[in-house]
Design a protein around this motif. Structure first.
Motif, PDB file in Angstrom:
ATOM      1  N   ARG A 145      11.644   1.297  -8.153  1.00  0.00           N
ATOM      2  CA  ARG A 145      11.398  -0.053  -7.017  1.00  0.00           C
ATOM      3  C   ARG A 145      13.207  -0.216  -6.867  1.00  0.00           C
ATOM      4  O   ARG A 145      13.918  -0.933  -7.625  1.00  0.00           O
ATOM      5  CB  ARG A 145      11.003  -1.165  -7.840  1.00  0.00           C
ATOM      6  CG  ARG A 145      10.816  -2.329  -7.092  1.00  0.00           C
ATOM      7  CD  ARG A 145      10.420  -3.674  -8.052  1.00  0.00           C
ATOM      8  NE  ARG A 145      10.448  -4.759  -7.369  1.00  0.00           N
ATOM      9  CZ  ARG A 145      11.333  -5.414  -7.168  1.00  0.00           C
ATOM     10  NH1 ARG A 145      12.483  -5.365  -7.682  1.00  0.00           N
ATOM     11  NH2 ARG A 145      11.394  -6.802  -6.429  1.00  0.00           N
ATOM     12  N   TYR A 170       8.946   6.017   1.797  1.00  0.00           N
ATOM     13  CA  TYR A 170       7.891   5.121   1.599  1.00  0.00           C
ATOM     14  C   TYR A 170       6.954   5.738   0.370  1.00  0.00           C
ATOM     15  O   TYR A 170       6.872   4.956  -0.326  1.00  0.00           O
ATOM     16  CB  TYR A 170       7.133   4.804   2.972  1.00  0.00           C
ATOM     17  CG  TYR A 170       6.055   3.774   2.665  1.00  0.00           C
ATOM     18  CD1 TYR A 170       5.985   2.535   2.931  1.00  0.00           C
ATOM     19  CD2 TYR A 170       4.974   4.140   2.588  1.00  0.00           C
ATOM     20  CE1 TYR A 170       5.146   1.346   2.748  1.00  0.00           C
ATOM     21  CE2 TYR A 170       3.668   3.156   2.170  1.00  0.00           C
ATOM     22  CZ  TYR A 170       4.097   1.819   2.443  1.00  0.00           C
ATOM     23  OH  TYR A 170       3.188   0.904   2.356  1.00  0.00           O
ATOM     24  N   SER A 175       6.180   0.418  -5.156  1.00  0.00           N
ATOM     25  CA  SER A 175       5.706  -1.091  -4.525  1.00  0.00           C
ATOM     26  C   SER A 175       6.661  -2.129  -5.033  1.00  0.00           C
ATOM     27  O   SER A 175       7.228  -2.023  -6.065  1.00  0.00           O
ATOM     28  CB  SER A 175       4.232  -1.224  -5.384  1.00  0.00           C
ATOM     29  OG  SER A 175       3.794  -2.559  -4.952  1.00  0.00           O
ATOM     30  N   LYS A 263       7.743  -2.291   1.085  1.00  0.00           N
ATOM     31  CA  LYS A 263       6.452  -1.516   0.579  1.00  0.00           C
ATOM     32  C   LYS A 263       5.814  -2.729  -0.353  1.00  0.00           C
ATOM     33  O   LYS A 263       6.126  -2.924  -1.507  1.00  0.00           O
ATOM     34  CB  LYS A 263       6.956  -0.350  -0.087  1.00  0.00           C
ATOM     35  CG  LYS A 263       5.558   0.352  -0.601  1.00  0.00           C
ATOM     36  CD  LYS A 263       5.847   1.955  -1.054  1.00  0.00           C
ATOM     37  CE  LYS A 263       4.611   2.494  -1.745  1.00  0.00           C
ATOM     38  NZ  LYS A 263       4.763   3.903  -1.885  1.00  0.00           N
ATOM     39  N   PRO A 264       4.356  -2.893  -0.012  1.00  0.00           N
ATOM     40  CA  PRO A 264       3.750  -4.040  -0.552  1.00  0.00           C
ATOM     41  C   PRO A 264       3.127  -3.441  -1.849  1.00  0.00           C
ATOM     42  O   PRO A 264       3.186  -2.402  -1.916  1.00  0.00           O
ATOM     43  CB  PRO A 264       2.518  -4.387   0.454  1.00  0.00           C
ATOM     44  CG  PRO A 264       3.033  -3.985   1.621  1.00  0.00           C
ATOM     45  CD  PRO A 264       4.038  -2.644   1.578  1.00  0.00           C
TER      46      PRO A 264
END
Ligand code: SAM
Length: 264
Positions: A145, A170, A175, A263-264
């Motif tokens: 992250r 990505y 996330s 990036k959810p």
């Protein structure tokens, strides 16, 4: 300034040192200063635009640090001078990446033995090599992250190269990761003799520039999600709306955008 220890020819202008001079930095030599001054005669607003790019980078590093990010992967970093990430957020772990050996060797000298920062020599078009480098594991451990920078370089990449970098980062990132990106744009098809000569200098240096319209940039960032603040001119991000005049657009509608991706 003192001559650097790393092997480099200080009599040949180097793009990163020219950039450093344009930013008002001191890591440059006479040949770099002369090349930069010539560029300023062709496109007098150059200094303003490169300062905007670095100010955006500085602001983004600060903002993402305030949001809790303490790991930064910066793609196409240039020299780590003039408010770059490690000096903006000194406690963060930072991996700088550049494919120019002069930049990397000199960058390592500038960083000295700073334990939080590493400089990786790699071409970001080989994005898989960047992301699988042992340096990533050494600095980030298993954390994925992270905040990823892609600043001042989309102009040197083809559409396909940008798409590949976006897809690979990505897929690699966890996330909650974010990316901060700048885009140099111009009005489609606009040209002046000076602008043509300026672009020609980059062709000769082996780094052709392609300025793309904003609408195209929106397509290229996928599958990253553009955050709710959308693409904005960098002057707006920085609250400097009057900094760029019509003259600074050089008759070709120059505009530089910044965007945060998530990036959810
Ligand atoms: C205009 S400077 C941007 C520096 C910094 N990111 C900023 O925004 O202030 C562009 C840098 O990108 C590097 N670069 C260009 N193409 C690259 C590539 N394919 N892979 C890695 N670095 C690249 C150049 O060597 C140069 O140092």
């Amino acid at each position: 300034m003192a001559e650097p220890k790393a092997a480099m020819d200080i009599n040949i202008p180097n793009a990163a040192r020219v950039y450093d001079y344009s930013l008002g930095g001191s890591h440059n030599f006479e040949a770099d200063r002369q090349a930069a001054e010539y560029m300023f005669t062709l496109v007098p607003s150059t200094r303003k635009w490169v300062r905007l790019l670095r100010m955006f980078l500085h602001d983004a590093a600060q903002e993402l640090s305030d949001q809790g990010f303490d790991m930064f992967l910066d793609l196409a970093s240039g020299l780590p001078t003039v408010e770059h990430i490690h000096s903006t957020v000194p406690n963060a772990k930072v991996i700088y990446v550049d494919n120019d050996p002069v930049v990397v060797n000199y960058g390592k000298e500038i960083l000295g033995d700073n334990p939080h920062v590493r400089f990786l020599e790699e071409d970001i078009r080989n994005i898989d090599a960047v992301l699988s480098s042992p340096v990533i594991q050494e600095v980030f451990g298993n954390h994925r992250r992270v905040a990823i920078g892609l600043n001042g370089v989309t102009v040197f990449l083809s559409d396909e190269e940008i798409q590949r970098i976006m897809r690979a980062t990505y897929d690699w990132a966890a996330s909650g990761s974010k990316m901060f990106v700048t885009w140099e744009t111009q009005a489609e098809g606009a040209m002046t003799p000076q602008w043509g000569q300026f672009l020609g200098m980059f062709d000769q240096m082996g780094s052709p520039m392609h300025l793309i319209p904003e609408a195209k940039a929106r397509e290229l960032v996928k599958p990253w999600h553009v955050d709710e603040r959308d693409f904005r001119p960098i002057t707006e991000w920085l609250g400097l709306k009057d900094y760029i005049t019509e003259q600074d657009r050089e008759g070709v509608g120059l505009e530089f955008y910044g965007v945060y991706l998530t990036k959810p």
